[in-house]
Design a protein around this motif. Structure first.
Motif, PDB file in Angstrom:
ATOM      1  N   LEU A   1      51.072  -9.265  31.036  1.00  0.00           N
ATOM      2  CA  LEU A   1      49.735  -9.811  31.206  1.00  0.00           C
ATOM      3  C   LEU A   1      48.670  -8.719  31.088  1.00  0.00           C
ATOM      4  O   LEU A   1      48.867  -7.584  31.503  1.00  0.00           O
ATOM      5  CB  LEU A   1      49.610 -10.482  32.571  1.00  0.00           C
ATOM      6  CG  LEU A   1      50.433 -11.763  32.772  1.00  0.00           C
ATOM      7  CD1 LEU A   1      50.330 -12.221  34.219  1.00  0.00           C
ATOM      8  CD2 LEU A   1      49.979 -12.867  31.813  1.00  0.00           C
ATOM      9  N   ALA A   2      47.524  -9.118  30.529  1.00  0.00           N
ATOM     10  CA  ALA A   2      46.352  -8.252  30.451  1.00  0.00           C
ATOM     11  C   ALA A   2      45.172  -8.991  31.066  1.00  0.00           C
ATOM     12  O   ALA A   2      45.123 -10.226  31.100  1.00  0.00           O
ATOM     13  CB  ALA A   2      46.051  -7.893  28.996  1.00  0.00           C
ATOM     14  N   LEU A   3      44.214  -8.225  31.568  1.00  0.00           N
ATOM     15  CA  LEU A   3      43.043  -8.797  32.220  1.00  0.00           C
ATOM     16  C   LEU A   3      42.024  -9.255  31.177  1.00  0.00           C
ATOM     17  O   LEU A   3      41.647  -8.493  30.285  1.00  0.00           O
ATOM     18  CB  LEU A   3      42.404  -7.760  33.141  1.00  0.00           C
ATOM     19  CG  LEU A   3      41.156  -8.199  33.900  1.00  0.00           C
ATOM     20  CD1 LEU A   3      41.527  -9.230  34.963  1.00  0.00           C
ATOM     21  CD2 LEU A   3      40.466  -6.998  34.542  1.00  0.00           C
ATOM     22  N   CYS A   4      41.573 -10.501  31.328  1.00  0.00           N
ATOM     23  CA  CYS A   4      40.541 -11.057  30.449  1.00  0.00           C
ATOM     24  C   CYS A   4      39.199 -11.202  31.162  1.00  0.00           C
ATOM     25  O   CYS A   4      38.161 -11.297  30.511  1.00  0.00           O
ATOM     26  CB  CYS A   4      40.969 -12.421  29.912  1.00  0.00           C
ATOM     27  SG  CYS A   4      42.509 -12.388  28.989  1.00  0.00           S
ATOM     28  N   GLY A   5      39.208 -11.248  32.491  1.00  0.00           N
ATOM     29  CA  GLY A   5      37.969 -11.383  33.238  1.00  0.00           C
ATOM     30  C   GLY A   5      38.231 -11.450  34.721  1.00  0.00           C
ATOM     31  O   GLY A   5      39.346 -11.760  35.155  1.00  0.00           O
ATOM     32  N   ALA A   6      37.191 -11.140  35.511  1.00  0.00           N
ATOM     33  CA  ALA A   6      37.294 -11.176  36.971  1.00  0.00           C
ATOM     34  C   ALA A   6      35.971 -11.689  37.525  1.00  0.00           C
ATOM     35  O   ALA A   6      34.959 -10.998  37.466  1.00  0.00           O
ATOM     36  CB  ALA A   6      37.594  -9.786  37.523  1.00  0.00           C
ATOM     37  N   GLU A   7      35.990 -12.921  38.028  1.00  0.00           N
ATOM     38  CA  GLU A   7      34.780 -13.572  38.539  1.00  0.00           C
ATOM     39  C   GLU A   7      34.860 -13.648  40.063  1.00  0.00           C
ATOM     40  O   GLU A   7      35.888 -14.048  40.624  1.00  0.00           O
ATOM     41  CB  GLU A   7      34.645 -14.973  37.966  1.00  0.00           C
ATOM     42  CG  GLU A   7      34.747 -15.043  36.448  1.00  0.00           C
ATOM     43  CD  GLU A   7      33.582 -14.348  35.765  1.00  0.00           C
ATOM     44  OE1 GLU A   7      32.448 -14.449  36.281  1.00  0.00           O
ATOM     45  OE2 GLU A   7      33.804 -13.696  34.730  1.00  0.00           O
ATOM     46  N   SER A   8      33.769 -13.263  40.740  1.00  0.00           N
ATOM     47  CA  SER A   8      33.784 -13.171  42.201  1.00  0.00           C
ATOM     48  C   SER A   8      32.574 -13.837  42.829  1.00  0.00           C
ATOM     49  O   SER A   8      31.501 -13.936  42.208  1.00  0.00           O
ATOM     50  CB  SER A   8      33.817 -11.697  42.633  1.00  0.00           C
ATOM     51  OG  SER A   8      34.977 -11.042  42.170  1.00  0.00           O
ATOM     52  N   LEU A   9      32.758 -14.268  44.076  1.00  0.00           N
ATOM     53  CA  LEU A   9      31.670 -14.722  44.933  1.00  0.00           C
ATOM     54  C   LEU A   9      31.529 -13.720  46.071  1.00  0.00           C
ATOM     55  O   LEU A   9      32.524 -13.289  46.656  1.00  0.00           O
ATOM     56  CB  LEU A   9      31.971 -16.108  45.506  1.00  0.00           C
ATOM     57  CG  LEU A   9      32.087 -17.258  44.504  1.00  0.00           C
ATOM     58  CD1 LEU A   9      32.477 -18.543  45.230  1.00  0.00           C
ATOM     59  CD2 LEU A   9      30.797 -17.449  43.732  1.00  0.00           C
ATOM     60  N   GLY A  10      30.307 -13.372  46.393  1.00  0.00           N
ATOM     61  CA  GLY A  10      30.047 -12.436  47.472  1.00  0.00           C
ATOM     62  C   GLY A  10      29.464 -13.127  48.684  1.00  0.00           C
ATOM     63  O   GLY A  10      29.523 -14.353  48.824  1.00  0.00           O
TER      64      GLY A  10
ATOM     65  N   THR B   1      37.727 -14.416  44.526  1.00  0.00           N
ATOM     66  CA  THR B   1      37.851 -13.817  43.189  1.00  0.00           C
ATOM     67  C   THR B   1      38.910 -14.568  42.403  1.00  0.00           C
ATOM     68  O   THR B   1      39.972 -14.894  42.932  1.00  0.00           O
ATOM     69  CB  THR B   1      38.223 -12.323  43.279  1.00  0.00           C
ATOM     70  OG1 THR B   1      37.115 -11.596  43.800  1.00  0.00           O
ATOM     71  CG2 THR B   1      38.583 -11.755  41.920  1.00  0.00           C
ATOM     72  N   THR B   2      38.596 -14.822  41.146  1.00  0.00           N
ATOM     73  CA  THR B   2      39.556 -15.400  40.219  1.00  0.00           C
ATOM     74  C   THR B   2      39.698 -14.485  39.014  1.00  0.00           C
ATOM     75  O   THR B   2      38.694 -14.108  38.394  1.00  0.00           O
ATOM     76  CB  THR B   2      39.132 -16.802  39.757  1.00  0.00           C
ATOM     77  OG1 THR B   2      39.156 -17.696  40.873  1.00  0.00           O
ATOM     78  CG2 THR B   2      40.081 -17.342  38.686  1.00  0.00           C
ATOM     79  N   LEU B   3      40.932 -14.117  38.712  1.00  0.00           N
ATOM     80  CA  LEU B   3      41.233 -13.312  37.542  1.00  0.00           C
ATOM     81  C   LEU B   3      41.746 -14.208  36.430  1.00  0.00           C
ATOM     82  O   LEU B   3      42.537 -15.127  36.673  1.00  0.00           O
ATOM     83  CB  LEU B   3      42.303 -12.264  37.863  1.00  0.00           C
ATOM     84  CG  LEU B   3      42.061 -11.355  39.062  1.00  0.00           C
ATOM     85  CD1 LEU B   3      43.187 -10.325  39.157  1.00  0.00           C
ATOM     86  CD2 LEU B   3      40.714 -10.672  38.982  1.00  0.00           C
TER      87      LEU B   3
END
Length: 315
Positions: free
Chosen positions: A175-184, A195-197
């Motif tokens: 697997l490779a990382l395509c994105g990382a979306e987070s709520l603070g 966080t969702t990867l």
């Protein structure tokens, strides 16, 4: 198994658990709180066989450097580091004792994960792993704001609950990382509460790994969707359910959470007693083989994109 003399550095809940488990396994344990840790006195000791590092993330490098100079194998808690540069520095420092050391991705001892790893998953084209738990319910008399998790460097849910990244990479290593979306959270700048990867391997599969401090009900589960069947996993029970058209079968496992910690400590003691050639559990998180997971966690932490905030009363 020969009795070993182990120093456990870190007096938090995980450090206390490791110290208690090692005592149960017949070890002589020196339990050393980090706040009163005397680095010079420790480096002069000659009465130890190994070290458990259960400190905050940003302290890992100096302790691993000390272990390497002393020739002592170590068991270090995850996450190892929060930048790729830190991961590289730690692996360079650890080299003299790396092949006798472990890292604390203890979910590898979960029987559901071990069963999944033995399955043929070549037809899986989509997956999701998720863990969620209201952080305020974790422990009695505990405040999030006073914890390591609340710090903008070395804290946050991605690092704290990075086991799920390892679960995905155990089953799908490329697997490779395509994105990382987070709520603070407005009171904790730079700390991710959810966080969702997005992850993908060339040629498949694709999927997500999600972690949050928010869920009112504790969840830890996965779904693997393949051309032949759908697999649903509850890692808390644990239970695996296989679904095909017109058929549903489930497999449950006898399990207590501390079994995973005990399994990890038993493997660490085998490494101390027998060296790199020790016969460990099939998915044992040997330090030497875990670099891709550590790099993934650090890369994802550095790549987080905060897309919003959660309104949640926090202490």
């Amino acid at each position: 198994m020969v009795s070993a003399r182990i120093a456990v550095i870190g007096a938090g809940s995980i450090g206390r658990r490791h110290a208690a488990n090692l005592t149960t396994l017949g070890c002589t344990v020196s339990h050393l709180p980090w706040r009163s840790f005397d680095a010079a006195a420790f480096a002069a000791r000659t009465d130890l066989d190994g070290v458990v590092i259960a400190t905050e993330t940003q302290i890992r490098l100096e302790l691993i450097e000390t272990c390497a100079r002393m020739g002592l194998p170590f068991y270090v808690e995850k996450p190892l580091a929060y930048t790729p540069e830190q991961v590289a520095a730690i692996y360079a420092a650890a080299a003299p004792v790396a092949d006798r050391s472990l890292i604390g991705f203890m979910m590898r001892y979960n029987p559901a994960l071990q069963a999944l790893a033995a399955e043929d998953l070549s037809d899986i084209y989509r997956f999701s792993f998720e863990i969620g738990h209201d952080v305020r319910q974790w422990r009695a008399n505990w405040r999030f704001g006073d914890s390591y998790a609340a710090r903008p460097e070395g804290g946050g849910v991605l690092l704290d609950l990075s086991h799920e990244v390892d679960l995905a990479m155990t089953l799908f290593p490329d697997l490779a990382l395509c994105g990382a979306e987070s709520l603070g959270h407005p009171s904790f700048p730079g700390v991710d509460f959810a966080t969702t990867l997005m992850l993908a391997a060339e040629g498949g599969p694709v999927g997500t790994v999600s972690m949050d401090y928010l869920s009112p009900v504790f969840i830890r589960r996965a779904r693997l969707v393949g051309l032949k069947r759908l697999i649903e996993v509850d890692f808390l029970t644990p239970e695996i359910t296989f679904l095909t058209p017109g058929r549903r079968t489930s497999q449950s496992y006898v399990f207590e959470r501390n079994d995973m910690f005990l399994g990890a400590m038993r493997d660490f003691l085998r490494l101390i007693a027998e060296g790199p050639g020790a016969d460990l559990s099939p998915r044992a998180p040997r330090f030497t083989t875990m670099r891709p997971v550590n790099e993934m966690v650090a890369t994802a932490w550095s790549a987080r994109r905060f897309t919003g905030q959660v309104e949640m009363e926090m202490g």
